[in-house]
Design a protein around this motif. Structure first.
Motif, PDB file in Angstrom:
ATOM      1  N   VAL A 115     -11.303   1.470   2.271  1.00 53.69           N
ATOM      2  CA  VAL A 115     -11.955   1.781   0.989  1.00 53.69           C
ATOM      3  C   VAL A 115     -12.052   0.521   0.129  1.00 53.69           C
ATOM      4  O   VAL A 115     -13.104   0.235  -0.469  1.00 53.69           O
ATOM      5  CB  VAL A 115     -11.184   2.897   0.244  1.00 53.69           C
ATOM      6  CG1 VAL A 115     -11.756   3.103  -1.159  1.00 53.69           C
ATOM      7  CG2 VAL A 115     -11.243   4.195   1.038  1.00 53.69           C
ATOM      8  N   ALA A 116     -10.957  -0.241   0.083  1.00 52.14           N
ATOM      9  CA  ALA A 116     -10.957  -1.463  -0.733  1.00 52.14           C
ATOM     10  C   ALA A 116     -12.057  -2.412  -0.255  1.00 52.14           C
ATOM     11  O   ALA A 116     -12.798  -2.992  -1.071  1.00 52.14           O
ATOM     12  CB  ALA A 116      -9.581  -2.133  -0.661  1.00 52.14           C
ATOM     13  N   ALA A 117     -12.175  -2.556   1.061  1.00 52.79           N
ATOM     14  CA  ALA A 117     -13.211  -3.444   1.607  1.00 52.79           C
ATOM     15  C   ALA A 117     -14.600  -2.935   1.231  1.00 52.79           C
ATOM     16  O   ALA A 117     -15.489  -3.723   0.845  1.00 52.79           O
ATOM     17  CB  ALA A 117     -13.059  -3.547   3.124  1.00 52.79           C
ATOM     18  N   ALA A 118     -14.795  -1.620   1.321  1.00 52.10           N
ATOM     19  CA  ALA A 118     -16.113  -1.052   0.997  1.00 52.10           C
ATOM     20  C   ALA A 118     -16.463  -1.296  -0.474  1.00 52.10           C
ATOM     21  O   ALA A 118     -17.624  -1.591  -0.809  1.00 52.10           O
ATOM     22  CB  ALA A 118     -16.119   0.448   1.300  1.00 52.10           C
ATOM     23  N   LEU A 119     -15.457  -1.192  -1.350  1.00 45.27           N
ATOM     24  CA  LEU A 119     -15.724  -1.405  -2.778  1.00 45.27           C
ATOM     25  C   LEU A 119     -15.955  -2.885  -3.069  1.00 45.27           C
ATOM     26  O   LEU A 119     -16.813  -3.243  -3.896  1.00 45.27           O
ATOM     27  CB  LEU A 119     -14.566  -0.852  -3.622  1.00 45.27           C
ATOM     28  CG  LEU A 119     -14.365   0.667  -3.529  1.00 45.27           C
ATOM     29  CD1 LEU A 119     -13.150   1.107  -4.361  1.00 45.27           C
ATOM     30  CD2 LEU A 119     -15.612   1.433  -3.983  1.00 45.27           C
ATOM     31  N   GLN A 120     -15.194  -3.733  -2.417  1.00 43.81           N
ATOM     32  CA  GLN A 120     -15.387  -5.173  -2.618  1.00 43.81           C
ATOM     33  C   GLN A 120     -16.789  -5.607  -2.177  1.00 43.81           C
ATOM     34  O   GLN A 120     -17.462  -6.347  -2.895  1.00 43.81           O
ATOM     35  CB  GLN A 120     -14.317  -5.962  -1.862  1.00 43.81           C
ATOM     36  CG  GLN A 120     -12.998  -5.986  -2.637  1.00 43.81           C
ATOM     37  CD  GLN A 120     -11.836  -6.536  -1.834  1.00 43.81           C
ATOM     38  OE1 GLN A 120     -11.866  -6.559  -0.616  1.00 43.81           O
ATOM     39  NE2 GLN A 120     -10.803  -6.961  -2.539  1.00 43.81           N
ATOM     40  N   GLU A 121     -17.212  -5.123  -1.019  1.00 43.41           N
ATOM     41  CA  GLU A 121     -18.579  -5.417  -0.543  1.00 43.41           C
ATOM     42  C   GLU A 121     -19.628  -5.059  -1.583  1.00 43.41           C
ATOM     43  O   GLU A 121     -20.667  -5.691  -1.684  1.00 43.41           O
ATOM     44  CB  GLU A 121     -18.897  -4.564   0.698  1.00 43.41           C
ATOM     45  CG  GLU A 121     -18.482  -5.169   2.004  1.00 43.41           C
ATOM     46  CD  GLU A 121     -18.682  -4.161   3.125  1.00 43.41           C
ATOM     47  OE1 GLU A 121     -19.555  -3.268   2.995  1.00 43.41           O
ATOM     48  OE2 GLU A 121     -17.944  -4.270   4.121  1.00 43.41           O
ATOM     49  N   ARG A 122     -19.355  -4.016  -2.307  1.00 46.24           N
ATOM     50  CA  ARG A 122     -20.328  -3.516  -3.280  1.00 46.24           C
ATOM     51  C   ARG A 122     -20.211  -4.210  -4.638  1.00 46.24           C
ATOM     52  O   ARG A 122     -20.911  -3.842  -5.584  1.00 46.24           O
ATOM     53  CB  ARG A 122     -20.147  -2.004  -3.444  1.00 46.24           C
ATOM     54  CG  ARG A 122     -20.655  -1.206  -2.249  1.00 46.24           C
ATOM     55  CD  ARG A 122     -20.082   0.189  -2.212  1.00 46.24           C
ATOM     56  NE  ARG A 122     -20.758   1.027  -1.239  1.00 46.24           N
ATOM     57  CZ  ARG A 122     -20.501   1.032   0.061  1.00 46.24           C
ATOM     58  NH1 ARG A 122     -19.583   0.213   0.562  1.00 46.24           N
ATOM     59  NH2 ARG A 122     -21.179   1.838   0.872  1.00 46.24           N
ATOM     60  N   GLY A 123     -19.261  -5.101  -4.768  1.00 48.76           N
ATOM     61  CA  GLY A 123     -19.172  -5.856  -6.003  1.00 48.76           C
ATOM     62  C   GLY A 123     -18.248  -5.273  -7.047  1.00 48.76           C
ATOM     63  O   GLY A 123     -18.192  -5.762  -8.184  1.00 48.76           O
ATOM     64  N   TYR A 124     -17.492  -4.240  -6.673  1.00 50.94           N
ATOM     65  CA  TYR A 124     -16.525  -3.715  -7.638  1.00 50.94           C
ATOM     66  C   TYR A 124     -15.363  -4.691  -7.789  1.00 50.94           C
ATOM     67  O   TYR A 124     -15.006  -5.407  -6.851  1.00 50.94           O
ATOM     68  CB  TYR A 124     -15.954  -2.368  -7.168  1.00 50.94           C
ATOM     69  CG  TYR A 124     -16.940  -1.228  -7.198  1.00 50.94           C
ATOM     70  CD1 TYR A 124     -17.074  -0.435  -8.333  1.00 50.94           C
ATOM     71  CD2 TYR A 124     -17.742  -0.959  -6.090  1.00 50.94           C
ATOM     72  CE1 TYR A 124     -17.986   0.610  -8.356  1.00 50.94           C
ATOM     73  CE2 TYR A 124     -18.651   0.083  -6.101  1.00 50.94           C
ATOM     74  CZ  TYR A 124     -18.768   0.857  -7.239  1.00 50.94           C
ATOM     75  OH  TYR A 124     -19.662   1.882  -7.263  1.00 50.94           O
ATOM     76  N   THR A 125     -14.795  -4.682  -8.975  1.00 50.16           N
ATOM     77  CA  THR A 125     -13.489  -5.314  -9.142  1.00 50.16           C
ATOM     78  C   THR A 125     -12.465  -4.346  -8.563  1.00 50.16           C
ATOM     79  O   THR A 125     -12.410  -3.179  -8.977  1.00 50.16           O
ATOM     80  CB  THR A 125     -13.197  -5.548 -10.639  1.00 50.16           C
ATOM     81  OG1 THR A 125     -14.265  -6.346 -11.167  1.00 50.16           O
ATOM     82  CG2 THR A 125     -11.861  -6.246 -10.829  1.00 50.16           C
ATOM     83  N   VAL A 126     -11.685  -4.818  -7.604  1.00 52.63           N
ATOM     84  CA  VAL A 126     -10.817  -3.905  -6.852  1.00 52.63           C
ATOM     85  C   VAL A 126      -9.353  -4.225  -7.126  1.00 52.63           C
ATOM     86  O   VAL A 126      -8.945  -5.383  -7.049  1.00 52.63           O
ATOM     87  CB  VAL A 126     -11.111  -4.009  -5.340  1.00 52.63           C
ATOM     88  CG1 VAL A 126     -10.118  -3.155  -4.538  1.00 52.63           C
ATOM     89  CG2 VAL A 126     -12.539  -3.570  -5.049  1.00 52.63           C
ATOM     90  N   GLU A 127      -8.605  -3.202  -7.461  1.00 51.88           N
ATOM     91  CA  GLU A 127      -7.158  -3.367  -7.592  1.00 51.88           C
ATOM     92  C   GLU A 127      -6.431  -2.480  -6.588  1.00 51.88           C
ATOM     93  O   GLU A 127      -6.788  -1.315  -6.423  1.00 51.88           O
ATOM     94  CB  GLU A 127      -6.683  -2.996  -9.008  1.00 51.88           C
ATOM     95  CG  GLU A 127      -5.241  -3.455  -9.247  1.00 51.88           C
ATOM     96  CD  GLU A 127      -4.521  -2.723 -10.377  1.00 51.88           C
ATOM     97  OE1 GLU A 127      -3.278  -2.785 -10.404  1.00 51.88           O
ATOM     98  OE2 GLU A 127      -5.206  -2.083 -11.207  1.00 51.88           O
ATOM     99  N   ARG A 128      -5.462  -3.065  -5.919  1.00 56.25           N
ATOM    100  CA  ARG A 128      -4.549  -2.247  -5.106  1.00 56.25           C
ATOM    101  C   ARG A 128      -3.364  -1.923  -5.992  1.00 56.25           C
ATOM    102  O   ARG A 128      -2.620  -2.816  -6.384  1.00 56.25           O
ATOM    103  CB  ARG A 128      -4.082  -3.017  -3.880  1.00 56.25           C
ATOM    104  CG  ARG A 128      -5.216  -3.286  -2.929  1.00 56.25           C
ATOM    105  CD  ARG A 128      -4.865  -4.333  -1.909  1.00 56.25           C
ATOM    106  NE  ARG A 128      -6.094  -4.802  -1.299  1.00 56.25           N
ATOM    107  CZ  ARG A 128      -6.286  -4.903   0.009  1.00 56.25           C
ATOM    108  NH1 ARG A 128      -5.332  -4.610   0.842  1.00 56.25           N
ATOM    109  NH2 ARG A 128      -7.452  -5.314   0.488  1.00 56.25           N
ATOM    110  N   GLN A 129      -3.195  -0.667  -6.283  1.00 51.70           N
ATOM    111  CA  GLN A 129      -2.209  -0.285  -7.287  1.00 51.70           C
ATOM    112  C   GLN A 129      -1.020   0.420  -6.628  1.00 51.70           C
ATOM    113  O   GLN A 129      -1.137   1.569  -6.193  1.00 51.70           O
ATOM    114  CB  GLN A 129      -2.860   0.674  -8.294  1.00 51.70           C
ATOM    115  CG  GLN A 129      -1.920   1.064  -9.426  1.00 51.70           C
ATOM    116  CD  GLN A 129      -2.474   2.185 -10.271  1.00 51.70           C
ATOM    117  OE1 GLN A 129      -3.091   3.110  -9.761  1.00 51.70           O
ATOM    118  NE2 GLN A 129      -2.235   2.102 -11.567  1.00 51.70           N
ATOM    119  N   PRO A 130       0.135  -0.245  -6.559  1.00 48.70           N
ATOM    120  CA  PRO A 130       1.303   0.454  -6.006  1.00 48.70           C
ATOM    121  C   PRO A 130       1.788   1.538  -6.969  1.00 48.70           C
ATOM    122  O   PRO A 130       1.472   1.501  -8.162  1.00 48.70           O
ATOM    123  CB  PRO A 130       2.348  -0.652  -5.859  1.00 48.70           C
ATOM    124  CG  PRO A 130       1.927  -1.717  -6.824  1.00 48.70           C
ATOM    125  CD  PRO A 130       0.441  -1.599  -7.008  1.00 48.70           C
TER     126      PRO A 130
END
Lengths: 453, 453
Positions: free
Chosen positions: B59-74
């Motif tokens: 999911v993170a990769a898919a959002l990054q590809e689309r230009g979203y700012t992505v946070e992995r939130q523990p």
């Protein structure tokens, strides 16, 4: 090849003379601390089902040291389903084998004897509920604590040390004696079945299960089942679209109580069982169901056992059980929405036995029991034990008189299992006197050290 | 620091123009095969509890590809017990973290939006009962089969591809949008709780759970419990000396049905719930007891959930449940022979929510729903879902209007889970139109490729 033919049914050899008796009893006393040490070693072996190899190595070594001819007898799984003494098995037996110790007198007269004990134990349950760690045998006052202490490693120690005492008293048995250290008693009885199928028979068998120093007059036939119920899983938001396998299993269990009641009611027509509170004793030993806290569960499986009466064909009881389950499932409004429950036979499927009153063996044991006890003690009592016993294998399939008689123990299959050491001492004495009386004794002839196998 | 402040509650931006609408709908159609491929990739990830890392990477990769700012939130476990949105946890969260994708417009007006979906799935049950392997997504006619297809990986694909379609239509949202790809919905809700505690709020949240293209008007509060019953183990030969923990657990379960009845009866006083068949829905998800087929079992533990009504304090329901169990245990002739049953709270402990009728958000979703459907389709319906939903976290603790609206799916938490692909296409369209209408759109400004985090 392994057959030890039963000796001729000669007239009763009788309890040893007072002098012999006294020497035997003194020898049991002299070795009793060693016996408790040996019993403690047995308890330290975690001989759960499938893990009996360690304790059997220890038993085999102990018998070899004593000069017995020792056989390690694997369970021939090809016999299961062919030989009537066997029950279905659900595990491999690579680490589960019997140890048979044989003593053959230089010249045989008297009657041959098997002393049988099982080495397998049942799980401990939550170990933190034990007063002492279950595999660290702990002596407190007159009791020795530990899983298997009572059921029945004490009995095994009694068998071995009783025969030791006869030798230590300067006597030699004049008929063949076998020690059967068997596996699988707690689940299938296939250890004793293998001993029998291997040709190991005798004129009597004595099994020192924990019986509170009483004699077992009869036991129940037992069948051990597993039932799997499949439901229809669903999300809790639409419970009515699913069928809970756990709920269906609970329904089925409640119906099975009717079968228990029905089988219990039959006791009034059964010799010896009419006073037994709950001879059928339907118990559910394990249950496991569901996959997820918030799903209607798709499967539930439970295991248990139910008993019936000597003389009943266990296969007929199996059929009756299966038919009952099928009918109850078909009639129950919830369970009928599930596929038909699957009944598996996963343990012992065996008939019960009766020890008919009046046998020579019983009379001799009563004398031995009296001699091992103080003069004011009550005479040997007999009672019904409504559970499976390996004695049934020898009795039902070979007609061998089976004496189940052993020490006082508490909490077998429970928490804080323990055996009474004074009781174990008395039982060891009684077994020694019985063996001497049944097989006959003569002064031991000095001979070179026994060969080892 | 992570706070995306709610935008000003401006007047309704409204459904896009016919021309924009048509371009958005066409863009959903154009990308639908890619969407199904992406959904299939999600299903292939076996994102059971504690194993969500793989799907979150995707999911993170898919959002990054689309230009979203992505946070992995523990998940900050120190917040559990301190922040009211959290429920008790029984596992570590090392492999369970949220993915937050942020889109910030170059200049913001309109209303901000969260699209939330959970990636965790429940176990499959017996895989051999599935028509197609549950982690090999299989398309048959209008359906896509697989564990998590409906609940709710389809919804996650709808959220991502709906926003894609807006961009593909040459439009840019004029308010901040967040995608919350969260863990732990199926057990504690602690994924959504963490997103909220991390400061991720907005003017509305839309969660495409499988709702048959209806809107959730209200859900139930839910508490998830485990109860351990300790019996007194015994040998079947002396059943009466023991207390079967399995039998005691069954007794307790039967008493709990009375609590379910009592809580269900309260529905008549509750808005929206009076027509719900079984709002409390006590379900037992798992059971496990006993150690040995032929021992009276010493312990039995079962897990389950029970529901109640929006507005109820879950901690009060916890107390009521515990008091009921204690009283039932004390009064039952069998259970009273056991130590008091131990109640643990092992999953969600959360209040329910209501989406009050008449909100702007609902009105806009109804329009979007109508535009995504054929003209003769019925209008958007609302209904009560008597289960836990992450929407409750946003609604109860932050007052965010929560729209739970998603595709037709069957057999969620069951065998042969599947999602309707035509329904998924319609829902993706409706979400796209809703997002465009809620946040506002303008023609996209060409800009250099988005930076990736």
């Amino acid at each position: 090849m392994n057959i030890t033919a039963p000796g001729k049914a000669s007239s009763r050899t009788g309890i040893p003379s007072k002098a012999d008796r006294d020497r035997i009893l003194a020898a049991v006393d002299a070795a009793f601390d060693s016996q408790v040490d040996f019993l403690s070693d047995l308890i330290r072996c975690v001989s759960l089902r499938g893990h009996e190899a360690g304790v059997q190595e220890l038993v085999a070594a102990a018998l070899q040291e004593r000069g017995y001819t020792v056989e390690r007898q694997p369970i021939d799984q090809a016999l299961i389903g062919r030989h009537p003494a066997f029950s279905p098995a659900t595990i491999g037996y690579d680490n589960s084998w019997n140890v048979i110790g044989l003593h053959k007198p230089t010249s045989a007269h008297g009657r041959s004897l098997i002393l049988n004990a099982h080495v397998d134990i049942v799980p401990t349950g939550a170990q933190e509920r034990w007063q002492y760690p279950p595999f660290e045998p702990t002596r407190r006052g007159e009791w020795l604590y530990g899983r298997g202490s009572g059921d029945m490693k004490a009995g095994l120690s009694a068998a071995i040390f009783a025969l030791d005492a006869i030798r230590a008293a300067g006597l030699e048995l004049t008929a063949p004696v076998q020690i059967h250290s068997v596996v699988e008693e707690e689940i299938t009885g296939n250890g004793a079945a293998m001993a029998l199928a291997g040709g190991y028979v005798a004129d009597a068998v004595l099994i020192p299960e924990p019986t509170d120093e009483k004699l077992v007059r009869a036991n129940s036939g037992v069948i051990k089942f597993a039932i799997a119920v499949h439901g229809t899983p669903a999300h809790p938001r639409e419970v009515s679209g699913g069928v809970s396998a756990v709920q269906a299993a609970m329904q089925l269990l409640s119906h099975l109580r009717r079968l228990e009641d029905r089988w219990n009611e039959e006791r009034t027509a059964q010799p010896f069982f009419d006073e037994v509170e709950n001879p059928a004793a339907l118990t559910i030993g394990t249950i496991s169901g569901g996959e997820w806290i918030a799903s209607v569960p798709s499967c539930c499986r439970f295991e248990g056992r139910i008993g019936f009466y000597p003389g009943d064909d266990p296969q007929e009881r199996v059929k009756e059980f299966e038919a009952f389950v099928a009918k109850a499932a078909a009639e129950d409004p919830l369970v009928q929405r599930c596929p038909e429950p699957i009944v598996e036979w996963v343990g012992v499927t065996h008939a019960g036995y009766i020890l008919p009153p009046g046998s020579d063996a019983e009379a001799l044991l009563a004398e031995a029991h009296a001699s091992a006890n103080s003069p004011d003690s009550p005479p040997l009592q007999a009672y019904v034990m409504a559970c499976y016993l390996d004695a049934a294998v020898y009795s039902v399939h070979a007609g061998i008189p089976a004496l189940v008689y052993g020490p006082v123990a508490e909490n077998i299959h429970a928490i804080n299992e323990r055996v009474s050491l004074p009781s174990l001492r008395r039982v060891t004495k009684a077994i020694a006197l019985f063996a001497a009386g049944w097989c006959g004794v003569r002064p031991a002839i000095k001979k070179p050290p026994a060969s080892r196998v």
